[in-house]
Design an enzyme around this catalytic site. Structure first.
Site, PDB file in Angstrom:
ATOM      1  N   ASP A 196       0.807  -1.345  -0.366  1.00  0.00           N
ATOM      2  CA  ASP A 196      -0.049  -0.528   0.263  1.00  0.00           C
ATOM      3  C   ASP A 196       0.854   1.230  -0.534  1.00  0.00           C
ATOM      4  O   ASP A 196       1.787   1.435   0.659  1.00  0.00           O
ATOM      5  CB  ASP A 196      -1.021  -0.112   1.489  1.00  0.00           C
ATOM      6  CG  ASP A 196      -2.025   0.406   1.303  1.00  0.00           C
ATOM      7  OD1 ASP A 196      -2.671   1.266  -0.437  1.00  0.00           O
ATOM      8  OD2 ASP A 196      -2.856   1.136   1.999  1.00  0.00           O
ATOM      9  N   HIS A 334     -10.264  -2.467  -7.308  1.00  0.00           N
ATOM     10  CA  HIS A 334     -10.138  -0.929  -6.352  1.00  0.00           C
ATOM     11  C   HIS A 334      -9.056   0.608  -7.063  1.00  0.00           C
ATOM     12  O   HIS A 334      -9.588   1.199  -6.746  1.00  0.00           O
ATOM     13  CB  HIS A 334      -9.116  -1.990  -5.343  1.00  0.00           C
ATOM     14  CG  HIS A 334      -8.941  -0.185  -4.260  1.00  0.00           C
ATOM     15  ND1 HIS A 334      -9.986   0.680  -4.126  1.00  0.00           N
ATOM     16  CD2 HIS A 334      -8.358   0.069  -3.197  1.00  0.00           C
ATOM     17  CE1 HIS A 334      -9.607   1.352  -2.826  1.00  0.00           C
ATOM     18  NE2 HIS A 334      -8.176   1.142  -2.621  1.00  0.00           N
TER      19      HIS A 334
HETATM   20  C1  HEM Z   1      -9.548  -1.264   4.638  1.00  0.00           C
HETATM   21  C2  HEM Z   1      -9.238  -0.674   2.998  1.00  0.00           C
HETATM   22  C3  HEM Z   1      -9.141   0.030   2.305  1.00  0.00           C
HETATM   23  C4  HEM Z   1      -8.248  -1.146   1.577  1.00  0.00           C
HETATM   24  C5  HEM Z   1      -7.509  -3.084   2.531  1.00  0.00           C
HETATM   25  C6  HEM Z   1      -6.969  -0.835   0.618  1.00  0.00           C
HETATM   26  C7  HEM Z   1      -6.126  -1.134  -0.093  1.00  0.00           C
HETATM   27  C8  HEM Z   1      -5.203  -0.440  -1.133  1.00  0.00           C
HETATM   28  C9  HEM Z   1      -4.284  -0.991  -2.003  1.00  0.00           C
HETATM   29  C10 HEM Z   1      -3.098  -2.214  -1.815  1.00  0.00           C
HETATM   30  C11 HEM Z   1      -3.709   0.109  -2.773  1.00  0.00           C
HETATM   31  C12 HEM Z   1      -2.605  -0.064  -4.034  1.00  0.00           C
HETATM   32  C13 HEM Z   1      -1.584   0.716  -3.212  1.00  0.00           C
HETATM   33  C14 HEM Z   1      -1.601   2.401  -4.091  1.00  0.00           C
HETATM   34  O1  HEM Z   1      -1.691   2.492  -5.334  1.00  0.00           O
HETATM   35  O2  HEM Z   1      -0.864   3.086  -2.874  1.00  0.00           O
HETATM   36  C15 HEM Z   1      -4.756   1.462  -2.309  1.00  0.00           C
HETATM   37  C16 HEM Z   1      -4.649   2.404  -3.854  1.00  0.00           C
HETATM   38  C17 HEM Z   1      -5.420   3.726  -2.928  1.00  0.00           C
HETATM   39  N1  HEM Z   1      -6.919   3.566  -2.521  1.00  0.00           N
HETATM   40 FE1  HEM Z   1      -6.953   1.890  -0.843  1.00  0.00          FE
HETATM   41  N2  HEM Z   1      -7.377   0.922   0.460  1.00  0.00           N
HETATM   42  C18 HEM Z   1      -8.388   0.750   1.375  1.00  0.00           C
HETATM   43  C19 HEM Z   1      -9.536   1.839   1.446  1.00  0.00           C
HETATM   44  C20 HEM Z   1      -9.042   2.702   0.762  1.00  0.00           C
HETATM   45  C21 HEM Z   1     -10.235   4.111   0.780  1.00  0.00           C
HETATM   46  C22 HEM Z   1     -11.729   4.007   2.056  1.00  0.00           C
HETATM   47  C23 HEM Z   1     -10.237   4.454   0.147  1.00  0.00           C
HETATM   48  C24 HEM Z   1     -10.894   6.295  -0.520  1.00  0.00           C
HETATM   49  C25 HEM Z   1     -12.497   6.555  -0.589  1.00  0.00           C
HETATM   50  C26 HEM Z   1      -9.108   4.443  -0.723  1.00  0.00           C
HETATM   51  C27 HEM Z   1      -8.096   5.273  -2.278  1.00  0.00           C
HETATM   52  C28 HEM Z   1      -7.112   3.948  -3.192  1.00  0.00           C
HETATM   53  C29 HEM Z   1      -6.908   5.385  -3.843  1.00  0.00           C
HETATM   54  C30 HEM Z   1      -6.928   6.403  -4.490  1.00  0.00           C
HETATM   55  C31 HEM Z   1      -5.440   4.503  -3.787  1.00  0.00           C
HETATM   56  C32 HEM Z   1      -4.876   4.847  -5.510  1.00  0.00           C
HETATM   57  C33 HEM Z   1      -5.463   4.837  -6.480  1.00  0.00           C
HETATM   58  C34 HEM Z   1      -4.044   4.613  -7.789  1.00  0.00           C
HETATM   59  O3  HEM Z   1      -4.043   5.789  -7.596  1.00  0.00           O
HETATM   60  O4  HEM Z   1      -3.514   4.188  -8.087  1.00  0.00           O
HETATM   61  N3  HEM Z   1      -8.502   3.047  -0.489  1.00  0.00           N
HETATM   62  N4  HEM Z   1      -5.789   0.886  -1.613  1.00  0.00           N
END
Ligand code: HEM
Length: 480
Positions: A196, A334
């Site tokens: 992450d 996601h």
């Molecule tokens: C337990 C809850 C969550 C998990 C397990 C999770 C997991 C992840 C993972 C593994 C990544 C990929 C790593 C990265 O690009 O930095 C990611 C990216 C991201 N997540 Fe989450 N996330 C969670 C909650 C959220 C929430 C609540 C939001 C917003 C409402 C969010 C928004 C984002 C965004 C904006 C990215 C970057 C996408 C990109 O730029 O490609 N995440 N998340």
């Protein structure tokens, strides 16, 4: 045309643009007692403890130097005792200290509790009033939050004691939670096992050397009152160079998630059931556990790619087949839902205003043997999600409500994308589906029988600038 001054890195809290380095982190939520004057006087002594962006940059340099020195001497680097503090207030907290003029953000002014149902959080409705299934602390008007991050419990606890001694009975702590970077090879990975914190936007005038593929956004999309802040005309003077901090306590049902992957491997020639399960996990997230993006590594993991910041963000879902097919990455994955890149840009829609800076940290223990055997969560664990933006309705709220929970997003696709399988929330949590999980059968829908991420609440906070904390919010004689 009015010119907006550039950002002052000594004035902006360090977590926003630079991210306070952390192995551990304590988040302490508090209410201000009726001795408001006492609180504001003591705040004067707290201000020097709040970490600035310039300080964080210095800390990061010291950490790099320490690592280089250790490498040159062929030893593991000792951890530097570094601690950083963030302070933010909810709308209730601002009112309590007498800051009443509207900040120009309806979501902040209403508070997250009022937004719970709109976000898809679960709860019960009695006589027309919705009460979410949240931790009690978040249902009872939190006034403010300290986030104390550092290298060890010892340094963090020492800083916490110092804060408690200064503020004394002028605050009442309502809830504290400690997060930690996961151990061993899971360092940097969230509890489902995926790396992450890879993709955050670069901010103009601060991140001067963005990584390939890392988009640079104008400062006003994160900082109030700065270049491109969409509501710049409605900001009071005390809001300038602050940012909205959205906090969410998100529990993760890891054994249940793993069991789902195990029971639903993607069946393709040459893949073992284990590989099929790993592939399904990657299709749900849009990246492999190593961090390698599916758009660049669609068929198998590429750990070297995942670990390489020069390459792991350099994709836009703009391969010729990307827009109309889910060959490489499902539309609902996601990372594609939360940052659709070319899916919207190719339609002439900019997503600059919807970018957020994420600073979350995992909490809770590692999965135990009992939990693996029973395929059931017995110990609470998850993500202390924290993100910054200048307009909550464009940032967190929009991403959660209008993208992750919206089955029709990304728009104009041949198949209905479905829910974000990681964070998408439905009125009936057992009804979620997505398309494209199997690249060979993209119209088929996959049933997602459980919401594996469960919101236990949070709040919308405002992290003011250092000078506003010192000169407007605190009361006292300032020794220069
Ligand atoms: C337990 C809850 C969550 C998990 C397990 C999770 C997991 C992840 C993972 C593994 C990544 C990929 C790593 C990265 O690009 O930095 C990611 C990216 C991201 N997540 Fe989450 N996330 C969670 C909650 C959220 C929430 C609540 C939001 C917003 C409402 C969010 C928004 C984002 C965004 C904006 C990215 C970057 C996408 C990109 O730029 O490609 N995440 N998340």
């Amino acid at each position: 045309m009015t010119t907006v001054p550039p950002v002052d890195l000594k004035n902006i809290q360090g977590d926003i643009l630079a991210g306070i380095p952390k192995k551990f982190e304590t988040t302490m939520f508090f209410q201000i007692s009726n001795d408001v004057e006492g609180f504001r006087k003591r705040l004067t002594q707290i201000v020097p403890l709040i970490t600035t962006t310039t300080e964080v940059s210095g800390h990061r340099e010291a950490i790099s130097k320490n690592k280089e020195e250790a490498a040159a001497q062929g030893r593991k680097p000792d951890l530097l005792p570094i601690v950083g503090v963030t302070l933010a207030f909810s709308q209730f907290g601002l009112k309590k200290i007498g800051v009443n003029d509207p900040i120009g953000d309806p979501a902040f002014q209403a508070g997250q509790l009022a937004d719970a149902q709109n976000l898809g959080d679960k709860g019960t409705t009695t006589n027309g009033t919705f009460t979410p299934d949240w931790l009690p602390a978040f249902k009872n008007q939190v006034h403010g939050v300290f986030v104390i991050a550092g290298d060890s419990h010892i340094t963090i606890d020492a800083r916490l004691v110092q804060i408690r001694l200064i503020l004394g009975t002028t605050i009442h702590e309502v809830f504290s939670v400690t997060g930690n970077v996961r151990p061993g090879d899971q360092k940097g990975h969230e509890h489902f096992g995926f790396l992450d914190g890879i993709s955050n936007p670069a901010v103009q005038n601060f991140d001067t050397k963005p990584f390939p593929g890392q988009e640079t956004i104008r400062p006003g999309f994160i900082l109030l009152g700065r270049d491109q802040d969409p509501n710049i005309a409605n900001r009071p003077a005390w809001a300038v160079e602050g940012s909205f901090l959205v906090f969410r306590y998100l529990s993760q049902l890891v054994p249940e998630f793993d069991d789902f992957l195990k029971k639903n491997p993607i069946v393709l020639p040459g893949l073992t059931p284990e590989q099929g399960s790993e592939f399904l996990g990657a299709r749900l997230v849009g990246r492999w556990k190593s961090g390698a993006p599916l758009d660049l590594a669609p068929l198998q993991d590429d750990p070297a790619l995942g670990a390489d910041p020069q390459r792991n963000n350099n994709f836009r879902y703009d391969f010729p087949e990307d827009f109309q097919t889910q060959d490489r990455c499902p539309f609902a994955a996601h990372v594609r839902k939360t940052n659709p890149r070319n899916d919207l840009e190719s339609l002439g829609i900019s997503t600059e205003k919807n970018r957020i800076i994420r600073r979350g940290v995992p909490f809770g223990p590692e999965v135990t043997k009992d939990e693996v055997t029973q395929k059931k969560t017995l110990h609470d664990r998850g993500l202390l999600f924290r993100c910054y933006q200048s307009v909550i309705a464009n940032g967190f709220q929009f991403i959660q409500h209008s993208w992750a929970n919206n089955t029709g997003f990304p728009i104009q696709k041949p198949e209905v994308p479905g829910f974000d399988p990681i964070i998408g929330q439905a009125a009936d949590p057992t009804s979620r589906t997505m398309s494209g999980s199997n690249p060979q059968n993209q119209t088929a829908t996959l049933s997602l029988p459980t919401e594996w991420v469960v919101s236990k609440g949070g709040e919308y906070f405002f992290a003011p600038s250092i000078s506003v904390l010192r000169d407007t919010f605190a009361l006292g004689v300032h020794i220069v």
